[in-house]
Write a protein that holds these residues in place. Sequence first.
Motif, PDB file in Angstrom:
ATOM      1  N   GLU A  74       0.867  -1.172   0.000  1.00 15.30           N
ATOM      2  CA  GLU A  74       0.000   0.000   0.000  1.00 15.30           C
ATOM      3  C   GLU A  74       0.906   1.225   0.000  1.00 15.30           C
ATOM      4  OE1 GLU A  74      -2.975   0.106   3.035  1.00 15.30           O
ATOM      5  OE2 GLU A  74      -3.715  -1.929   2.620  1.00 15.30           O
ATOM      6  N   PRO A  77       1.734   6.895  -4.789  1.00 14.49           N
ATOM      7  CA  PRO A  77       2.718   6.824  -5.880  1.00 14.49           C
ATOM      8  C   PRO A  77       3.636   8.041  -5.950  1.00 14.49           C
ATOM      9  CG  PRO A  77       0.503   7.181  -6.744  1.00 14.49           C
ATOM     10  CD  PRO A  77       0.350   6.893  -5.289  1.00 14.49           C
ATOM     11  N   VAL A  83       8.077   2.737  -8.229  1.00 12.92           N
ATOM     12  CA  VAL A  83       7.723   1.441  -7.636  1.00 12.92           C
ATOM     13  C   VAL A  83       6.722   0.668  -8.475  1.00 12.92           C
ATOM     14  CG1 VAL A  83       6.548   0.353  -5.673  1.00 12.92           C
ATOM     15  CG2 VAL A  83       8.332   2.059  -5.295  1.00 12.92           C
ATOM     16  N   GLU A  84       5.650   1.326  -8.884  1.00 15.63           N
ATOM     17  CA  GLU A  84       4.590   0.597  -9.595  1.00 15.63           C
ATOM     18  C   GLU A  84       5.121  -0.082 -10.858  1.00 15.63           C
ATOM     19  OE1 GLU A  84       0.399   1.495 -11.915  1.00 15.63           O
ATOM     20  OE2 GLU A  84       0.963   2.784 -10.238  1.00 15.63           O
ATOM     21  N   LYS A  85       5.859   0.641 -11.679  1.00 13.97           N
ATOM     22  CA  LYS A  85       6.380   0.075 -12.922  1.00 13.97           C
ATOM     23  C   LYS A  85       7.353  -1.063 -12.644  1.00 13.97           C
ATOM     24  CE  LYS A  85       8.689   1.350 -17.254  1.00 13.97           C
ATOM     25  NZ  LYS A  85       9.283   2.481 -18.039  1.00 13.97           N
ATOM     26  N   LEU A  87       7.542  -3.078  -9.996  1.00 12.58           N
ATOM     27  CA  LEU A  87       6.864  -4.271  -9.487  1.00 12.58           C
ATOM     28  C   LEU A  87       6.004  -4.927 -10.561  1.00 12.58           C
ATOM     29  CD1 LEU A  87       5.829  -3.211  -5.878  1.00 12.58           C
ATOM     30  CD2 LEU A  87       7.798  -4.554  -6.598  1.00 12.58           C
ATOM     31  N   ALA A  88       5.357  -4.120 -11.402  1.00 14.14           N
ATOM     32  CA  ALA A  88       4.540  -4.675 -12.479  1.00 14.14           C
ATOM     33  C   ALA A  88       5.387  -5.524 -13.429  1.00 14.14           C
ATOM     34  CB  ALA A  88       3.842  -3.561 -13.240  1.00 14.14           C
ATOM     35  N   TYR A  92       3.802  -8.368 -10.148  1.00 13.77           N
ATOM     36  CA  TYR A  92       2.808  -7.745  -9.272  1.00 13.77           C
ATOM     37  C   TYR A  92       1.749  -7.047 -10.120  1.00 13.77           C
ATOM     38  CZ  TYR A  92       6.056  -8.376  -5.328  1.00 13.77           C
ATOM     39  OH  TYR A  92       6.890  -8.903  -4.370  1.00 13.77           O
ATOM     40  N   VAL A  94      -1.767  -4.231  -9.988  1.00 11.14           N
ATOM     41  CA  VAL A  94      -2.510  -3.221  -9.236  1.00 11.14           C
ATOM     42  C   VAL A  94      -3.898  -3.780  -8.953  1.00 11.14           C
ATOM     43  CG1 VAL A  94      -3.518  -0.912  -9.276  1.00 11.14           C
ATOM     44  CG2 VAL A  94      -1.229  -1.289 -10.219  1.00 11.14           C
ATOM     45  N   ARG A  97      -6.879   1.304  -7.052  1.00 13.54           N
ATOM     46  CA  ARG A  97      -6.423   2.679  -6.856  1.00 13.54           C
ATOM     47  C   ARG A  97      -7.564   3.359  -6.112  1.00 13.54           C
ATOM     48  NH1 ARG A  97      -2.069   3.793 -10.155  1.00 13.54           N
ATOM     49  NH2 ARG A  97      -1.863   2.401 -11.940  1.00 13.54           N
ATOM     50  N   VAL A 249      -2.267   3.383  -3.929  1.00  9.37           N
ATOM     51  CA  VAL A 249      -2.236   2.216  -4.804  1.00  9.37           C
ATOM     52  C   VAL A 249      -2.068   0.958  -3.965  1.00  9.37           C
ATOM     53  CG1 VAL A 249      -0.971   1.040  -6.662  1.00  9.37           C
ATOM     54  CG2 VAL A 249      -1.307   3.530  -6.738  1.00  9.37           C
ATOM     55  N   MET A 251      -1.123  -2.947  -4.431  1.00  5.91           N
ATOM     56  CA  MET A 251      -0.568  -3.915  -5.364  1.00  5.91           C
ATOM     57  C   MET A 251      -0.339  -5.241  -4.655  1.00  5.91           C
ATOM     58  SD  MET A 251       2.271  -1.831  -7.652  1.00  5.91           S
ATOM     59  CE  MET A 251       2.229  -3.039  -8.990  1.00  5.91           C
TER      60      MET A 251
END
Length: 255
Positions: A74, A77, A83-85, A87-88, A92, A94, A97, A249, A251
């Motif tokens: 949690e 962003p 981080v999101e890119k 981990l994806a 991982y 999402v 949101r 976010v 994930m």
Amino acid sequence: MSNAALSIQNYIRTAASRGRETERIGPFLATFSPHTTNPYLNYAVPDAGAEPTAADAAALAAAFERRGRQPRLEFLPGPAPAVEKALAANGYVVDLRVPLMDCPPGAVVDHPVPAGIELATPETDDEIVEMIRVRNGAFGNTEEVTVAEADRYREGRAAGVRTLLARDLATGAVAGAGLHDAIVDGITELAGFGVAERYRRRGIAVVLTAHLTRMAHEAGAATVFLTPGGDEAERVYARAGYRRQDEVVFMSRPA
């Protein structure tokens, strides 16, 4: 990245660590409840400016899986945009949101307590257990609630967590409840809201929200925030004076 977003991210990390096991994994602080596998009580928070590698992502997943938990995060962003890119790219996804809403001092909108309902702080073991059961049930959590939960509730209360329940005056049944977490550096989060199905659509949730927000402000919180789980919840919180300010976010890494 705003200073407010960074402060809230730091608050989330601090609050998640309270009463949980923690493990530092690369640029993440992972937190684990020793009492439940509930994913909302087991998650990691990235450091500001985190740029996780594939090895970090794998190590994070392994730490959760060793404990029988789903790898989950949690975070806002803004303080950790990479981080999101990262981990994806390492399995991982999402899950959600959700808006981050806040209500500054002076913006709370009061609502009358519904007829036949009173607001109170839970005191007895029976009240605390029923309150937790109602809150859990509102989110589809059917885990057994034991008296040990009352002891953990009191530990949280001693640390500054404040809980408010709505009680049916005729039967004494817990109709709903919510809490504000301990205040750290003038920040707190409202969470744990749940209303039993037979008491819904009577204005209980908005009354609990407004009263808890006032309690938090009076206790010294300058920033009171929450994250609604859907459009209906967002409308309820907006009626109490909350407005969107950011997003959080969620994930996870599927099994």
